[in-house]
Structure formats: C-alpha cells, structure tokens
Design a protein around this motif. Structure first.
Motif, PDB file in Angstrom:
ATOM      1  N   HIS A  80      -3.571   3.066   7.316  1.00 46.54           N
ATOM      2  CA  HIS A  80      -2.750   3.541   6.236  1.00 46.54           C
ATOM      3  C   HIS A  80      -1.473   4.358   6.670  1.00 46.54           C
ATOM      4  O   HIS A  80      -1.636   5.133   7.478  1.00 46.54           O
ATOM      5  CB  HIS A  80      -3.393   4.543   5.156  1.00 46.54           C
ATOM      6  N   ALA A  89      -7.629   3.574   9.633  1.00 46.40           N
ATOM      7  CA  ALA A  89      -7.672   2.637   8.859  1.00 46.40           C
ATOM      8  C   ALA A  89      -6.415   1.805   8.583  1.00 46.40           C
ATOM      9  O   ALA A  89      -6.128   0.762   7.784  1.00 46.40           O
ATOM     10  CB  ALA A  89      -8.238   2.926   7.597  1.00 46.40           C
ATOM     11  N   LEU A  94      -7.624   7.963   8.181  1.00 47.42           N
ATOM     12  CA  LEU A  94      -6.590   7.057   7.264  1.00 47.42           C
ATOM     13  C   LEU A  94      -5.722   6.423   8.226  1.00 47.42           C
ATOM     14  O   LEU A  94      -5.416   5.110   7.808  1.00 47.42           O
ATOM     15  CB  LEU A  94      -5.777   7.882   6.362  1.00 47.42           C
ATOM     16  N   ARG A 142       0.604  -1.287  -0.072  1.00 50.61           N
ATOM     17  CA  ARG A 142       0.133   0.068   0.040  1.00 50.61           C
ATOM     18  C   ARG A 142       0.963   1.316   0.073  1.00 50.61           C
ATOM     19  O   ARG A 142       1.850   1.241   0.799  1.00 50.61           O
ATOM     20  CB  ARG A 142      -0.709  -0.015   1.195  1.00 50.61           C
ATOM     21  N   VAL A 198      -6.040   4.559  -3.852  1.00 46.72           N
ATOM     22  CA  VAL A 198      -5.068   3.314  -3.166  1.00 46.72           C
ATOM     23  C   VAL A 198      -5.341   2.160  -3.743  1.00 46.72           C
ATOM     24  O   VAL A 198      -4.570   1.402  -4.104  1.00 46.72           O
ATOM     25  CB  VAL A 198      -5.327   3.430  -1.649  1.00 46.72           C
ATOM     26  N   SER A 199      -6.644   1.740  -3.908  1.00 48.52           N
ATOM     27  CA  SER A 199      -7.072   0.524  -4.369  1.00 48.52           C
ATOM     28  C   SER A 199      -6.554   0.305  -5.964  1.00 48.52           C
ATOM     29  O   SER A 199      -6.088  -0.712  -6.126  1.00 48.52           O
ATOM     30  CB  SER A 199      -8.374   0.024  -4.229  1.00 48.52           C
ATOM     31  N   GLU A 209      -9.129   6.399  -0.616  1.00 48.79           N
ATOM     32  CA  GLU A 209      -8.959   4.800  -0.473  1.00 48.79           C
ATOM     33  C   GLU A 209      -8.979   4.232  -1.879  1.00 48.79           C
ATOM     34  O   GLU A 209      -8.751   2.861  -2.225  1.00 48.79           O
ATOM     35  CB  GLU A 209      -9.908   4.239   0.518  1.00 48.79           C
TER      36      GLU A 209
END
Length: 240
Positions: A31, A29, A26, A3, A232-233, A229
């Motif tokens: 990150h 979660a 974030l 990530r 990110v994905s 996000e």
C-alpha cells in the motif's frame, strides 16, 4: 480507481512513530502510505496541515486518525480526493463540536486526573496551556499493553498537546459525505469508549470493537490493518 494512498494521522502526546507497526504492515502489503506530522496546536491549523499533504497526492486518499487525529481527519477529510475515513480509538466530532464537547457528555477517563499543564500563552489565548501525561501514569493510562521499557521512553519523549486543539470546534464533518470505518477500543483509559462509539454511530460508521487499550495501533496492529484494508477494498469497489 487505483488503490488509495493511506494517510495515517497520529493523536495527542504522540508522533508519527505511534503508527509504526501498522505502517510497516501496510508497506509490506504494497500500500502507498504517508504518515505526516500533526502539530497538535489548533484543530483548524492541524487539519489544514494534513489537508495540504492530502491534496498534494495525485489520486485518491484514505485518511486514518487515532485519538485526537480523528478530529483532524474529520475536518481535513473534506478535501475532494479523500474517499474514506478510518477512526481508531478516536474522536469523530460533528460540525461545531470539539473533542472536549464530546468528552463532556460521558464520565471522565483516568487521563483527566493525570495531565500536566504548562503555560503556553499565544495571541488571543493568553491563558493557553500545553498538556502532557504525567510520566508515572503514562503506562497504565495512555500506553497500557506496551512493554514498560518502551512506554518509559515514550513517556519522556511525548509531544505536548495545546488545550486550544482540544477545545476548538470542528468547522466541518467530512463523515457526513464520506464513508467511514471505526474501531472502538473497549479497554481505553484515555478516550472514553462510549465517546468513540457515540461518534461512530452518529456518523453511520462501520464499527468494529476490540478488547484493547488506547494505543491499539501498537497492541493490536493486525486488527487495525484489517480495518484499514477493509476500507481500502470498499472504496475501490465503490469507484469501480
């Protein structure tokens, strides 16, 4: 690919704390996040400051910029380890274009009538000025949607913005070679929503729109986090 580290870049009249609700979400979660200072002096110098932070990261970086911070990530995003750009109510200039150039194409927002200018002469710019938002206009124009007591504190602690940063053209446009995502704040009274939309559409950005004000990271943090996000994905999937 692991990530990416998310680097959040603030805009004019603000500091890293403007990202606080998003930063907290974030981190919660899981990150990795960095929120560096943006000097707000010159576009080239500000971008170099952010780029040094980016290049010190061992691994991929996703850059997110708010407002003028969008212009900064457009230039700093040329760093090799940057895998994507996220714009939040932001400028996304082209190479050779400044935020001022982008604004000039559309009707002015309310901000223009509520700026305070103080002389800030520098070598080669004897006529330079530092800009700030008039305190009585800070809430309705810049910080709409915030608790008035919080906005009052932000108004008297805002960071000044050198006009040289606003008028300097971008030396490169990373969105030409990096994927990007953008949020249009349709109730923005600081950066014209059409300026945001124009920059994003030209860049081929994945666009979302919210019925929100300029400080979307404060008023709509869930929407901003969702967009980051998503980016990110997408960047992780593209590298798989």
């Amino acid at each position: 690919m692991s990530r990416p580290t998310i680097v959040l870049v603030h805009g004019a009249f603000a500091d890293a704390a403007s990202w606080t609700p998003v930063t907290r979400a974030l981190l919660d979660a899981g990150h990795p996040v960095i929120v560096p200072p943006n000097p707000l002096r010159t576009l080239s110098g500000d971008a170099e400051t952010v780029r040094r932070v980016v290049e010190a990261v061992d691994g991929p970086v996703l850059l997110a910029g708010h407002s003028y911070g969008g212009a900064v990530i457009t230039v700093a995003g040329a760093a090799e380890n940057v895998v994507g750009l996220v714009y939040v109510a932001a400028y996304a200039p082209d190479e050779g274009e400044s935020p001022a150039d982008m604004d000039a194409r559309y009707p002015a927002t309310d901000l223009r009538d509520h700026l305070v200018a103080l002389p800030n002469p520098t070598p080669g710019r004897e006529d330079g000025v530092d800009l700030s938002v008039a305190p009585d206009a800070f809430l309705p124009v810049f910080a709409a949607g915030l608790d008035p007591r919080i906005a009052e504190v932000l108004a008297v602690s805002q960071r000044s913005f050198a006009d040289a940063a606003y008028t300097e053209a971008a030396s490169t446009a990373a969105w030409r070679v990096k994927p990007s995502w953008g949020m249009v704040a349709t109730a923005d009274r600081t950066v014209q929503p059409d300026v945001q939309r124009h920059g994003y559409e030209r860049a081929g950005t994945h666009i979302v729109e919210i019925d929100g004000p300029h400080l979307a990271m404060q008023t709509h943090p869930r929407d901003v986090v969702a967009l980051i996000e998503t980016a990110v994905s997408a960047t992780v999937a593209a590298a798989a």
